[in-house]
Design an enzyme around this catalytic site. Structure first.
Site, short mmCIF file in Angstrom:
data_model
loop_
_atom_site.label_atom_id
_atom_site.label_comp_id
_atom_site.label_asym_id
_atom_site.label_seq_id
_atom_site.Cartn_x
_atom_site.Cartn_y
_atom_site.Cartn_z
CB CYS A 1 -24.20 19.97 -57.10
SG CYS A 1 -25.39 20.25 -55.78
CB CYS B 1 -26.87 26.56 -51.86
SG CYS B 1 -27.30 25.56 -53.25
CB THR C 1 -29.33 18.37 -53.50
OG1 THR C 1 -29.92 18.36 -54.80
CG2 THR C 1 -27.89 18.83 -53.60
CD GLU D 1 -28.88 15.51 -56.93
OE1 GLU D 1 -28.31 14.78 -57.78
OE2 GLU D 1 -28.41 16.60 -56.57
CG HIS E 1 -32.85 26.52 -54.32
ND1 HIS E 1 -31.62 26.54 -53.71
CD2 HIS E 1 -32.95 25.28 -54.89
CE1 HIS E 1 -31.01 25.38 -53.90
NE2 HIS E 1 -31.79 24.61 -54.62
CE1 TYR F 1 -30.69 25.83 -57.94
CE2 TYR F 1 -30.41 24.99 -60.15
CZ TYR F 1 -30.76 24.80 -58.85
OH TYR F 1 -31.19 23.56 -58.44
CB CYS G 1 -24.13 26.93 -57.30
SG CYS G 1 -25.75 26.61 -58.00
CD GLU H 1 -28.75 20.72 -58.76
OE1 GLU H 1 -27.55 20.70 -59.06
OE2 GLU H 1 -29.16 20.69 -57.60
C1 LIG Z 1 -30.31 17.35 -59.72
C2 LIG Z 1 -31.53 17.75 -58.95
C3 LIG Z 1 -31.42 18.15 -57.62
C4 LIG Z 1 -32.55 18.47 -56.87
N1 LIG Z 1 -32.42 18.79 -55.54
C5 LIG Z 1 -33.54 18.95 -54.77
C6 LIG Z 1 -33.45 19.14 -53.36
O1 LIG Z 1 -32.37 19.21 -52.79
N2 LIG Z 1 -34.59 19.26 -52.65
C7 LIG Z 1 -35.80 19.19 -53.23
O2 LIG Z 1 -36.79 19.29 -52.53
N3 LIG Z 1 -35.93 19.00 -54.57
C8 LIG Z 1 -34.83 18.88 -55.34
N4 LIG Z 1 -34.94 18.69 -56.70
C9 LIG Z 1 -36.27 18.56 -57.26
C10 LIG Z 1 -36.70 19.68 -58.17
O3 LIG Z 1 -37.20 20.76 -57.44
C11 LIG Z 1 -37.74 19.05 -59.09
O4 LIG Z 1 -37.01 18.25 -60.00
C12 LIG Z 1 -38.61 20.04 -59.81
O5 LIG Z 1 -39.45 20.70 -58.92
C13 LIG Z 1 -39.44 19.36 -60.88
O6 LIG Z 1 -40.13 18.27 -60.34
P1 LIG Z 1 -39.99 16.84 -61.02
O7 LIG Z 1 -38.56 16.52 -61.21
O8 LIG Z 1 -40.81 15.91 -60.23
O9 LIG Z 1 -40.53 17.06 -62.45
P2 LIG Z 1 -41.99 16.76 -62.98
O10 LIG Z 1 -42.98 17.33 -62.05
O11 LIG Z 1 -42.07 15.30 -63.28
O12 LIG Z 1 -41.98 17.61 -64.30
C14 LIG Z 1 -41.90 17.02 -65.62
C15 LIG Z 1 -42.63 17.96 -66.56
O13 LIG Z 1 -44.01 18.00 -66.19
C16 LIG Z 1 -44.44 19.36 -66.11
N5 LIG Z 1 -45.48 19.42 -65.08
C17 LIG Z 1 -45.35 19.10 -63.78
N6 LIG Z 1 -46.51 19.29 -63.11
C18 LIG Z 1 -47.40 19.72 -64.02
C19 LIG Z 1 -48.79 20.09 -63.97
N7 LIG Z 1 -49.47 20.04 -62.82
N8 LIG Z 1 -49.37 20.50 -65.12
C20 LIG Z 1 -48.68 20.57 -66.27
N9 LIG Z 1 -47.38 20.23 -66.39
C21 LIG Z 1 -46.75 19.82 -65.29
C22 LIG Z 1 -43.20 20.14 -65.76
O14 LIG Z 1 -43.30 21.51 -66.13
C23 LIG Z 1 -42.13 19.39 -66.53
O15 LIG Z 1 -42.03 19.90 -67.83
C24 LIG Z 1 -33.82 18.42 -57.48
C25 LIG Z 1 -33.92 18.06 -58.83
C26 LIG Z 1 -32.81 17.73 -59.56
C27 LIG Z 1 -32.98 17.31 -61.00
#
Ligand SMILES: Cc1cc2nc3c(=O)[nH]c(=O)nc-3n(C[C@H](O)[C@H](O)[C@H](O)COP(=O)(O)OP(=O)(O)OC[C@H]3O[C@@H](n4cnc5c(N)ncnc54)[C@H](O)[C@@H]3O)c2cc1C
Length: 482
Positions: free
Chosen positions: A98, A102, A189, A255, A290, A294, A297, A445
């Site tokens: 990564c 982007c 990230t 991250e 975004h 994907y 990248c 990711e």
């Molecule tokens: C490697 C990596 C890089 C990233 N880079 C960035 C970045 O640069 N900037 C940035 O802003 N973000 C970044 N993210 C964040 C990414 O957008 C989030 O991981 C993603 O939106 C999911 O949120 P979470 O990880 O908190 O998962 P969670 O919200 O904890 O999700 C876990 C599970 O719960 C479910 N879930 C969540 N909410 C609900 C709900 N209300 N009802 C029912 N089910 C639900 C989901 O579908 C999923 O199956 C990155 C993530 C990763 C893993």
């Protein structure tokens, strides 16, 4: 545009509070855990200076009237959207990881249009402020961290109902000069390689969430901002002598958690403040841009994994076996499927009221939903061809040990023409991408970055126009009008 050297110096000048593995880090650029990710971003500066990549890596900016790095460009037409995808594939190919820049690009393209739309509805002056900020980003060739994801606490509850009000970033105070914000942004990230943090609301919000509806930019070293480096699988292999077991020898990603402890944001850097009815469009635009990215990248990284698998097939002496050739074809077919989606969402892009171009949201979400699955199948096939050696291989220290080194070289050799060291290093690269620190970007990711799979399904349902398709089916039950 900045040179790699300028970029390095600009980061070294930042005076930030950064924690990694329980210690305060002075110079992130030189830190062995962070340096590979810095190099990945640095490549975006390096390639922009090469004539053969000029078309993809640079663009003309109507705002500055000059040539800028494409990572700071506002997409003016479908060709720009397409070139972005090609640029991201190139960067993935060259880093095998990564390269972090982007998300900031997708964030500035989102704010360009959303600030314009809010101003039209409310008579505010966010767009003008944003253009001033963008001018700086483009003319100084800056890296922006797109800070969208909040810690979110209980996922079922909106921000204002959380047991701790800081679980979503919010405005806690105001004065004549600006606002004070508190909270955090998770999984950021490239946070440690960025000059600015650009915060956006993470979900659609209602009137009671008004304090949480805030978008702004702050310098990465603004008082009250701190960073905590996020661990990756096998990351401490980078701290071992020689660091060869890390697999990807020079490049990586990272991250971090960014914490805002009552951070002051001046008016001129605020791009949204309470206009909750614009949160759906903001989230949809950023997510779509975004999710299309994907398709560039991850495809570039996929190219590297396919190449490493091809090498392993050769080193094992199995490259001509029909099942191996078929598996390599399958890996390519899956990878190019993702690229097709990235390109398709760009080619079907449309112009927004603000003048810049937006990807087709349905195709962008299809792209990302495929990305949540296909890299896992590509990784499975890579592991199949690589063999069990990938998880049973002794360490580089054993290969260097005077008493055992020759025996290890003898017993781990594949075909006669390839020396054992080359084969071992290639195995480590496949391990990095499918199980190690590189897998956090190539696999996890791919699932969660730009939103978890369910978020794409919701968007597909919203955009799939089922009524129209039902009408098509019904119309075939009628006789044609001729
Ligand atoms: C490697 C990596 C890089 C990233 N880079 C960035 C970045 O640069 N900037 C940035 O802003 N973000 C970044 N993210 C964040 C990414 O957008 C989030 O991981 C993603 O939106 C999911 O949120 P979470 O990880 O908190 O998962 P969670 O919200 O904890 O999700 C876990 C599970 O719960 C479910 N879930 C969540 N909410 C609900 C709900 N209300 N009802 C029912 N089910 C639900 C989901 O579908 C999923 O199956 C990155 C993530 C990763 C893993």
């Amino acid at each position: 545009m900045k040179s790699v050297r300028d970029y390095k110096e600009s980061l070294e000048k930042l005076s930030r509070k950064v924690y990694a593995m329980g210690k305060l880090v002075d110079n992130t650029v030189e830190h062995p855990l962070v340096q590979p990710s810095w190099r990945s971003v640095a490549l975006s500066y390096d390639l922009a200076e090469h004539e053969e990549h000029e078309d993809l890596m640079t663009a003309y900016s109507p705002l500055t009237g000059g040539t800028i790095n494409r990572f700071t460009h506002i997409q003016q037409d479908r060709e720009d959207l397409t070139r972005k995808i090609k640029m991201l594939r190139l960067m993935g190919q060259r880093t095998g990881s990564c390269f972090q820049r982007c998300a900031g690009l997708d964030c500035i393209n989102t704010l360009y249009s959303v600030t314009h739309d809010i101003d039209n509805a409310h008579g505010t002056s966010y767009h003008r402020r944003f253009l001033d900020f963008l001018f700086r980003v483009q003319s100084e060739d800056l890296v922006c961290d797109a800070a969208m994801t909040d810690p979110k606490g209980n996922r079922r509850l909106p921000p204002y109902q959380q047991h701790d009000p800081d679980l979503y970033l919010r405005v806690v105070d105001r004065n004549n000069e600006g606002i004070i914000v508190r909270g955090a942004k998770a999984h950021q990230t490239g946070a440690l390689n960025s000059h600015y943090i650009v915060a956006l609301p993470t979900t659609m919000m209602g009137e009671k969430d008004r304090d949480y509806v805030v978008s702004f930019a702050v310098p990465a070293d603004a008082p009250g901002v701190s960073f905590v480096y996020g661990r990756q699988p096998s990351d401490t292999r980078r701290l071992e002598e020689g660091g060869k077991d890390a697999g990807n020898l020079y490049f990586g990603g990272h991250e971090a958690l960014i914490i805002f402890e009552d951070v002051f944001v001046p008016h001129e850097l605020i791009f949204m403040d309470g206009e909750y009815e614009f949160t759906p469009v903001l989230v949809e635009r950023f997510a779509s841009y975004h999710r299309a990215s994907y398709g560039g990248c991850k495809v570039g990284v996929g190219d590297v994994l396919i190449g490493a698998t091809g090498c392993m097939a050769r080193y094992h002496g199995i490259e001509k076996s029909s099942h191996v050739r078929d598996k390599l074809v399958e890996m390519n077919y899956l990878n190019e499927t993702l690229y097709s989606c990235g390109l398709a969402s760009s080619c079907a892009g449309t112009q927004l009221a603000s003048g810049n171009y937006f990807v087709d949201p349905l195709l962008a979400n299809v792209c990302k939903l495929n990305v949540t699955r296909l890299p896992f199948e590509i990784a499975r096939l890579a592991q199949d061809i690589c063999g069990g050696i990938m998880v049973t291989l002794p360490s580089d220290q054993d290969f260097q040990h005077p008493q055992i080194s020759e025996l290890l070289k003898k017993y781990y050799q594949g075909i006669e023409e390839i020396d054992t060291a080359t084969k071992v290093q290639m195995i480590r690269l496949v391990e990095n991408l499918t199980l190690g620190s590189g897998a956090s970007a190539y696999l996890t990711e791919s699932v969660h970055g730009a939103g978890s799979p369910q978020a794409q399904r919701i968007m597909i349902e919203r955009n799939m126009n089922l009524e129209h398709k039902m009408e098509l089916a019904r119309s075939l039950l009628q006789a044609p009008p001729f």
